[in-house]
Design a protein around this motif. Structure first.
Motif, PDB file in Angstrom:
ATOM      1  N   SER A  16     116.825  50.900 102.082  1.00  0.00           N
ATOM      2  CA  SER A  16     117.195  50.409 100.755  1.00  0.00           C
ATOM      3  C   SER A  16     115.969  50.157  99.887  1.00  0.00           C
ATOM      4  CB  SER A  16     117.997  49.116 100.878  1.00  0.00           C
ATOM      5  OG  SER A  16     117.154  48.103 101.397  1.00  0.00           O
ATOM      6  N   GLY A  17     114.797  50.337 100.456  1.00  0.00           N
ATOM      7  CA  GLY A  17     113.595  50.136  99.647  1.00  0.00           C
ATOM      8  C   GLY A  17     112.387  50.007 100.559  1.00  0.00           C
ATOM      9  N   ALA A  18     111.281  49.623  99.973  1.00  0.00           N
ATOM     10  CA  ALA A  18     110.076  49.450 100.787  1.00  0.00           C
ATOM     11  C   ALA A  18     109.170  48.425 100.121  1.00  0.00           C
ATOM     12  CB  ALA A  18     109.350  50.778 100.926  1.00  0.00           C
ATOM     13  N   VAL A  19     108.420  47.732 100.939  1.00  0.00           N
ATOM     14  CA  VAL A  19     107.420  46.808 100.383  1.00  0.00           C
ATOM     15  C   VAL A  19     106.041  47.317 100.750  1.00  0.00           C
ATOM     16  CG1 VAL A  19     107.488  44.323  99.916  1.00  0.00           C
ATOM     17  CG2 VAL A  19     108.631  45.238 101.956  1.00  0.00           C
ATOM     18  N   ALA A  20     105.155  47.211  99.817  1.00  0.00           N
ATOM     19  CA  ALA A  20     103.772  47.577 100.108  1.00  0.00           C
ATOM     20  C   ALA A  20     103.010  46.318 100.493  1.00  0.00           C
ATOM     21  CB  ALA A  20     103.139  48.215  98.885  1.00  0.00           C
ATOM     22  N   VAL A  21     102.324  46.364 101.629  1.00  0.00           N
ATOM     23  CA  VAL A  21     101.494  45.226 102.044  1.00  0.00           C
ATOM     24  C   VAL A  21     100.041  45.638 101.881  1.00  0.00           C
ATOM     25  CG1 VAL A  21     100.971  43.609 103.900  1.00  0.00           C
ATOM     26  CG2 VAL A  21     103.271  44.601 103.716  1.00  0.00           C
ATOM     27  N   PHE A  22      99.310  44.870 101.105  1.00  0.00           N
ATOM     28  CA  PHE A  22      97.903  45.200 100.860  1.00  0.00           C
ATOM     29  C   PHE A  22      97.026  44.363 101.769  1.00  0.00           C
ATOM     30  CE2 PHE A  22     100.215  46.341  97.114  1.00  0.00           C
ATOM     31  CZ  PHE A  22      99.634  47.535  96.704  1.00  0.00           C
ATOM     32  N   HIS A  23      96.235  45.024 102.600  1.00  0.00           N
ATOM     33  CA  HIS A  23      95.289  44.286 103.455  1.00  0.00           C
ATOM     34  C   HIS A  23      93.895  44.458 102.884  1.00  0.00           C
ATOM     35  CE1 HIS A  23      98.220  43.950 106.749  1.00  0.00           C
ATOM     36  NE2 HIS A  23      98.584  45.163 106.410  1.00  0.00           N
ATOM     37  N   ASP A  24      93.203  43.351 102.735  1.00  0.00           N
ATOM     38  CA  ASP A  24      91.801  43.451 102.327  1.00  0.00           C
ATOM     39  C   ASP A  24      90.976  43.653 103.593  1.00  0.00           C
ATOM     40  OD1 ASP A  24      89.296  43.290 101.403  1.00  0.00           O
ATOM     41  OD2 ASP A  24      89.421  41.241 100.642  1.00  0.00           O
ATOM     42  N   ILE A  25      90.454  44.869 103.774  1.00  0.00           N
ATOM     43  CA  ILE A  25      89.736  45.129 105.026  1.00  0.00           C
ATOM     44  C   ILE A  25      88.227  45.111 104.861  1.00  0.00           C
ATOM     45  CG2 ILE A  25      91.607  46.414 106.121  1.00  0.00           C
ATOM     46  CD1 ILE A  25      90.012  48.960 105.334  1.00  0.00           C
ATOM     47  N   SER A  26      87.740  44.723 103.662  1.00  0.00           N
ATOM     48  CA  SER A  26      86.274  44.766 103.513  1.00  0.00           C
ATOM     49  C   SER A  26      85.589  43.768 104.446  1.00  0.00           C
ATOM     50  CB  SER A  26      85.859  44.558 102.066  1.00  0.00           C
ATOM     51  OG  SER A  26      86.645  43.573 101.475  1.00  0.00           O
ATOM     52  N   ALA A  27      86.221  42.586 104.614  1.00  0.00           N
ATOM     53  CA  ALA A  27      85.628  41.584 105.511  1.00  0.00           C
ATOM     54  C   ALA A  27      85.629  42.112 106.946  1.00  0.00           C
ATOM     55  CB  ALA A  27      86.394  40.275 105.419  1.00  0.00           C
ATOM     56  N   VAL A  31      82.358  42.856 109.414  1.00  0.00           N
ATOM     57  CA  VAL A  31      82.191  42.304 110.759  1.00  0.00           C
ATOM     58  C   VAL A  31      81.951  43.433 111.758  1.00  0.00           C
ATOM     59  CG1 VAL A  31      83.371  41.114 112.639  1.00  0.00           C
ATOM     60  CG2 VAL A  31      83.525  40.219 110.309  1.00  0.00           C
ATOM     61  N   GLU A  32      82.730  44.501 111.588  1.00  0.00           N
ATOM     62  CA  GLU A  32      82.606  45.636 112.498  1.00  0.00           C
ATOM     63  C   GLU A  32      81.219  46.271 112.375  1.00  0.00           C
ATOM     64  OE1 GLU A  32      83.213  48.638 115.161  1.00  0.00           O
ATOM     65  OE2 GLU A  32      84.189  46.700 114.910  1.00  0.00           O
ATOM     66  N   ARG A  33      80.718  46.378 111.126  1.00  0.00           N
ATOM     67  CA  ARG A  33      79.404  46.979 110.926  1.00  0.00           C
ATOM     68  C   ARG A  33      78.306  46.104 111.533  1.00  0.00           C
ATOM     69  NH1 ARG A  33      78.526  46.808 105.580  1.00  0.00           N
ATOM     70  NH2 ARG A  33      77.051  45.152 106.006  1.00  0.00           N
ATOM     71  N   ILE A  34      78.436  44.785 111.345  1.00  0.00           N
ATOM     72  CA  ILE A  34      77.446  43.858 111.895  1.00  0.00           C
ATOM     73  C   ILE A  34      77.412  43.981 113.422  1.00  0.00           C
ATOM     74  CG2 ILE A  34      76.937  41.402 112.270  1.00  0.00           C
ATOM     75  CD1 ILE A  34      77.939  40.925 109.387  1.00  0.00           C
ATOM     76  N   ARG A  35      78.611  44.096 114.006  1.00  0.00           N
ATOM     77  CA  ARG A  35      78.690  44.204 115.462  1.00  0.00           C
ATOM     78  C   ARG A  35      78.018  45.501 115.945  1.00  0.00           C
ATOM     79  NH1 ARG A  35      80.988  46.384 119.454  1.00  0.00           N
ATOM     80  NH2 ARG A  35      81.975  47.892 118.070  1.00  0.00           N
ATOM     81  N   ARG A  36      78.300  46.603 115.194  1.00  0.00           N
ATOM     82  CA  ARG A  36      77.709  47.886 115.571  1.00  0.00           C
ATOM     83  C   ARG A  36      76.193  47.857 115.451  1.00  0.00           C
ATOM     84  NH1 ARG A  36      81.321  51.009 112.612  1.00  0.00           N
ATOM     85  NH2 ARG A  36      79.717  51.067 111.013  1.00  0.00           N
ATOM     86  N   ASP A  37      75.706  47.287 114.345  1.00  0.00           N
ATOM     87  CA  ASP A  37      74.251  47.172 114.154  1.00  0.00           C
ATOM     88  C   ASP A  37      73.632  46.363 115.287  1.00  0.00           C
ATOM     89  OD1 ASP A  37      74.568  48.548 111.878  1.00  0.00           O
ATOM     90  OD2 ASP A  37      74.164  46.873 110.508  1.00  0.00           O
TER      91      ASP A  37
END
Ligand code: ADP
Length: 259
Positions: A16-27, A31-37
């Motif tokens: 009957s419809g859809a909702v868009a969920v926006f996730h802010d993934i920059s944070a 964190v992922e980049r810091i861990r990789r570094d």
């Protein structure tokens, strides 16, 4: 950066419809980049001494030990130095990961700053003497006391004093001091050493950040000392600060709650 995630809405099995969920993934990405570094840095730091140890051990085995004992001894000393660096690195990494896990288990008690200072100065006295650096403690005579974990406070003092000695020329002066600052006590380590360029100051407390990589390594540095300092101080609710003038010296200071 945003990740959009569509969720279908079903009404008795009918779409009957859809909702868009926006996730802010920059944070999350940061964190992922810091861990990789971090993993890359650790691998790099571990590889250098291991490569050196392997190289010299192979040279010794292929005859250097038998043909030129003096040279062999020099190589063994190099192997030992690098093994010590490795064990220092592992020790600092463990300390850091314990601190970062948040399960530090501080045991705060009332500590006379003069006592902690005396103890820390005693522990670095030999290194100071070897470099002919004058070490002193100065307080306002009021018998300042802080609420802190004794072992951690001493580790902070030792790391800062060690750096002050490492990054000073022979004949320099290192002064530990304490003074009240409202409900806090500010403890400072001042040196008359090489100083730090202004552009490096904001990043100094980051893991593995070094102004001069070669100099840090030659001095047995792991690049982790200041990040350990920062973590310990923050776990006590304090803050760290650095002021420096290239060629003039540096002042590293931190606050702790007064007891
Ligand atoms: P390191 O093991 O390299 O000494 P630290 O985290 O203790 O690592 O310090 C990071 C960097 O900050 C050092 O590599 C050095 O460049 C600089 N530094 C720290 N303390 C001092 C100081 N007292 N005087 C000049 N530079 C310093």
């Amino acid at each position: 950066e945003t990740l959009v995630h569509w969720v279908p809405l079903l009404d008795e099995g009918e779409l009957s419809g859809a909702v868009a969920v926006f996730h802010d993934i920059s944070a999350l990405k940061r964190v992922e980049r810091i861990r990789r570094d971090f993993v890359a840095n650790v691998s790099h730091e571990l590889r250098t001494p291991v490569t050196v140890i392997k190289g010299y051990a192979e040279t010794l085995l292929s005859g250097a030990l038998a043909h030129d004992p003096a040279r062999g001894e020099r190589f063994l000393q190099i192997i030992l130095n690098h093994a010590e660096r490795l064990s220092g690195l592992v020790r600092d990494l463990l300390a850091l990961s314990e601190l970062e896990s948040g399960e530090v288990g501080l045991k705060p008690e009332k500590i006379a700053v003069a006592d902690a200072a005396r103890h820390a100065l005693l522990l670095v006295a030999q290194r100071g003497e070897e470099k002919k650096i004058g070490l002193s403690y100065l307080d306002d005579g009021e018998g300042l006391q802080v609420q802190a974990d004794r072992a951690r406070l001493e580790q902070v003092l030792i790391n800062l004093l060690d750096n002050a000695i490492k990054y000073s020329e022979a004949g320099g002066k290192v002064e530990l001091s304490a003074r009240p600052e409202g409900a806090l006590v500010r403890i400072s380590v001042r040196d008359s050493g090489i100083g730090i360029p202004e552009k490096d100051l904001p990043r100094l407390f980051e893991r593995f950040y070094r102004v001069d990589e070669a100099r840090s390594r030659d001095n047995g540095g792991t690049g982790l000392g200041l990040s350990i300092v920062k973590h310990i101080v923050q776990a006590h609710g304090g803050t760290v600060r650095v002021e420096s003038e290239p060629g003039q010296g540096s002042v590293f200071s931190f606050t702790l709650p007064a007891a």
